[in-house]
Design a protein around this motif. Sequence first.
Motif, short mmCIF file in Angstrom:
data_model
loop_
_atom_site.label_atom_id
_atom_site.label_comp_id
_atom_site.label_asym_id
_atom_site.label_seq_id
_atom_site.Cartn_x
_atom_site.Cartn_y
_atom_site.Cartn_z
N LEU A 34 0.84 -1.20 0.00
CA LEU A 34 0.00 0.00 0.00
C LEU A 34 0.87 1.25 0.00
O LEU A 34 0.62 2.21 -0.74
CB LEU A 34 -0.93 -0.01 1.21
CG LEU A 34 -1.88 1.19 1.34
CD1 LEU A 34 -2.75 1.35 0.10
CD2 LEU A 34 -2.73 1.03 2.60
N SER A 37 2.34 1.89 -3.39
CA SER A 37 1.39 2.56 -4.27
C SER A 37 1.46 4.07 -4.09
O SER A 37 1.55 4.84 -5.06
CB SER A 37 -0.03 2.06 -3.99
OG SER A 37 -1.00 2.84 -4.68
N ARG A 41 2.78 7.10 -6.86
CA ARG A 41 1.94 8.26 -7.17
C ARG A 41 2.68 9.56 -6.85
O ARG A 41 2.67 10.51 -7.64
CB ARG A 41 0.63 8.17 -6.39
CG ARG A 41 -0.28 9.38 -6.53
CD ARG A 41 -1.57 9.20 -5.73
NE ARG A 41 -1.34 8.78 -4.35
CZ ARG A 41 -0.99 9.62 -3.38
NH1 ARG A 41 -0.79 10.90 -3.62
NH2 ARG A 41 -0.82 9.17 -2.14
N GLU A 76 -0.10 1.90 -11.34
CA GLU A 76 -1.17 1.01 -11.77
C GLU A 76 -0.83 -0.45 -11.50
O GLU A 76 -1.68 -1.22 -11.03
CB GLU A 76 -1.44 1.21 -13.27
CG GLU A 76 -2.58 0.37 -13.81
CD GLU A 76 -2.85 0.61 -15.28
OE1 GLU A 76 -3.82 0.04 -15.79
OE2 GLU A 76 -2.09 1.36 -15.91
N ASN A 79 -1.16 -1.18 -7.84
CA ASN A 79 -2.58 -1.23 -7.49
C ASN A 79 -3.21 -2.55 -7.92
O ASN A 79 -4.13 -3.05 -7.26
CB ASN A 79 -3.31 -0.05 -8.11
CG ASN A 79 -2.98 1.26 -7.43
OD1 ASN A 79 -2.36 1.27 -6.36
ND2 ASN A 79 -3.38 2.36 -8.04
N GLN A 80 -2.74 -3.13 -9.00
CA GLN A 80 -3.22 -4.45 -9.41
C GLN A 80 -2.84 -5.50 -8.37
O GLN A 80 -3.63 -6.41 -8.08
CB GLN A 80 -2.67 -4.81 -10.78
CG GLN A 80 -3.26 -4.00 -11.91
CD GLN A 80 -2.57 -4.26 -13.24
OE1 GLN A 80 -1.73 -5.17 -13.38
NE2 GLN A 80 -2.90 -3.47 -14.25
N LEU A 82 -2.43 -4.83 -5.19
CA LEU A 82 -3.31 -4.57 -4.04
C LEU A 82 -4.67 -5.26 -4.25
O LEU A 82 -5.18 -5.91 -3.33
CB LEU A 82 -3.52 -3.06 -3.87
CG LEU A 82 -2.30 -2.24 -3.45
CD1 LEU A 82 -2.67 -0.77 -3.37
CD2 LEU A 82 -1.75 -2.71 -2.10
N GLU A 83 -5.22 -5.10 -5.42
CA GLU A 83 -6.52 -5.72 -5.70
C GLU A 83 -6.42 -7.24 -5.61
O GLU A 83 -7.31 -7.90 -5.05
CB GLU A 83 -6.98 -5.29 -7.10
CG GLU A 83 -8.36 -5.81 -7.47
CD GLU A 83 -8.85 -5.30 -8.80
OE1 GLU A 83 -9.94 -5.69 -9.22
OE2 GLU A 83 -8.11 -4.50 -9.44
N LEU A 89 -7.39 0.42 -1.51
CA LEU A 89 -6.67 1.68 -1.56
C LEU A 89 -7.13 2.55 -0.40
O LEU A 89 -8.33 2.72 -0.19
CB LEU A 89 -6.94 2.40 -2.88
CG LEU A 89 -6.06 2.03 -4.08
CD1 LEU A 89 -6.57 2.75 -5.32
CD2 LEU A 89 -4.62 2.40 -3.82
#
Length: 200
Positions: A34, A37, A41, A76, A79-80, A82-83, A89
């Motif tokens: 996390l 991520s 950013r 991105e 984040n994939q 994380l999902e 998020l």
Amino acid sequence: MTSIAASPAIKFLKQPTTEAWVDRAIAHLDTILLDHSHCERKAAGVALNLMFRYPSYDKLVRQLTAIAREELEHFELVNQWLERRGIALAALPAPPYGASLNAHIRRQEPERLLDALLVSALIEARSHERLGLLAQHCPDAELATFYRTLMASEARHYGTYWVLANTYCDPSAVAERLEALSVIESDILSTPHPEPRIHS
């Protein structure tokens, strides 16, 4: 602080990361993901902010456009992950690392540009080192491979910021200021942040 002897030296960094950081990061991989991520950013934002501040610096704009694009691609990809791991998020309090380094950026030009580029170079260098350690020690083989794929980009990014500093500033001033800021960077990390983060 106890360092990892097997970890290769990273250009610009005065002190290698400790075993304690690696142990804490591996024990809290979801939090590290996390935070990663958020780091990607923020890195894209830093590149964009420099482009907006110095729009007439052609080489800077061109090269930081590429970095911003790549950082967003990494954002991105993280984040994939994380999902995939069911991690939502969410906001995450930042460690003092970035703010402490940025506090040493001088406010008058051309020193401001020099310091901003070198602080970015140091952050990218530390990211390169720590993603490499995660790739080496992560128990999830697929996630370790993912970290390994990002290492080359981080190395290229810190090199780009350093080259830009030498392009727009006197090389002797670059070397002197990098020496000072790299000591500050290691000093900041010498007091471990109690929560697991990429830069803690």
